[in-house]
Design an enzyme around this catalytic site. Sequence first.
Site: not given
Ligand SMILES: NC(=O)c1ccc[n+]([C@@H]2O[C@H](COP(=O)([O-])OP(=O)(O)OC[C@H]3O[C@@H](n4cnc5c(N)ncnc54)[C@H](O)[C@@H]3O)[C@@H](O)[C@H]2O)c1
Length: 262
Positions: A59, A86, A138, A140, A151, A155, A184, A186
């Site tokens: 975690d 990440n 982000s 954001s 958030y 960020k 993105v 995801t």
């Molecule tokens: N998806 C978007 O639109 C977007 C936009 C801007 C920024 N981001 C950032 O990109 C990063 C990756 O996000 P994503 O979109 O690939 O999401 P995602 O949910 O597909 O992947 C995130 C991963 O982080 C893991 N995770 C979450 N909390 C955790 C913790 N406390 N300890 C260990 N692992 C943990 C989850 O299990 C997951 O596998 C994040 O920091 C998110 O804030 C995403």
Amino acid sequence: MRFAGKTAIVTGGASGIGAAFVRRFVAEGGAVMIAELDVERASEFVSELGDRAAYELVDVADADAFAPLAETTAARFGGIDILFNNAGIGNYGLTPDLDIDQWRRCIAVNLDAVFYACRAVIPHLKARGGGAIVNTASASGLAADYGFTAYNAAKAGVINYTRCLAIDHARDNIRANSICPGPVDTPLLTAGVDAIEGLRSEWERIVPSGRFARPEEIAAVALFLASEDASGVTGAAVPVDGGLTSHTGQPDLRDVMAAAQA
Ligand SMILES: NC(=O)c1ccc[n+]([C@@H]2O[C@H](COP(=O)([O-])OP(=O)(O)OC[C@H]3O[C@@H](n4cnc5c(N)ncnc54)[C@H](O)[C@@H]3O)[C@@H](O)[C@H]2O)c1
């Protein structure tokens, strides 16, 4: 084979942007330790990737998790060259309504974790004569979203903390940069977005590129920043947002002007 002989720790490496990074990092010769909460998904992913990939249940909000993780990684792969912070979680809530525990969890996972990881891993990077840190911030973190209180704060903190890392450790040959994705495709975003009718199309209308990014497009920029190709880049906050943060937010006058001239 940009990453032959290199080892990376990737938090949140079993899904979305992190998984896209891991897949290509391993394909380009590197070894990866995935730090994940979702060990079921991490285990499946690692068995698909082969010997140069491993995972640990972490975690990232746990301040004590990273010292043992760094030791395990260095023992298994011979050292650490790259840290990709990440893992992240979203959070919605206006200030008067936002539960204090939700605020704390959002700041802990998105911001505190980056400090905890860097604190434990920087000595390992130094032991290799340098390295690269890439932090997922982000769009954001560059500007504010309505209702995204915690958030947005977290960020923005990641972006400026990354600049601190960059200047403090430049003479250690350690570079630190952040990436600032817009929307993105995801699980983090799409699970919520697709549950609300019309939200995706509204979001796509606002982004100048007209679409959500693919995780591979974000990972490609993180991989560049982690690689020697970016040897001159440190302290940058790189938008990977389809033009989202290039727009002031003012009305689109093109249709208005066209109508006026008709
Ligand atoms: N998806 C978007 O639109 C977007 C936009 C801007 C920024 N981001 C950032 O990109 C990063 C990756 O996000 P994503 O979109 O690939 O999401 P995602 O949910 O597909 O992947 C995130 C991963 O982080 C893991 N995770 C979450 N909390 C955790 C913790 N406390 N300890 C260990 N692992 C943990 C989850 O299990 C997951 O596998 C994040 O920091 C998110 O804030 C995403």
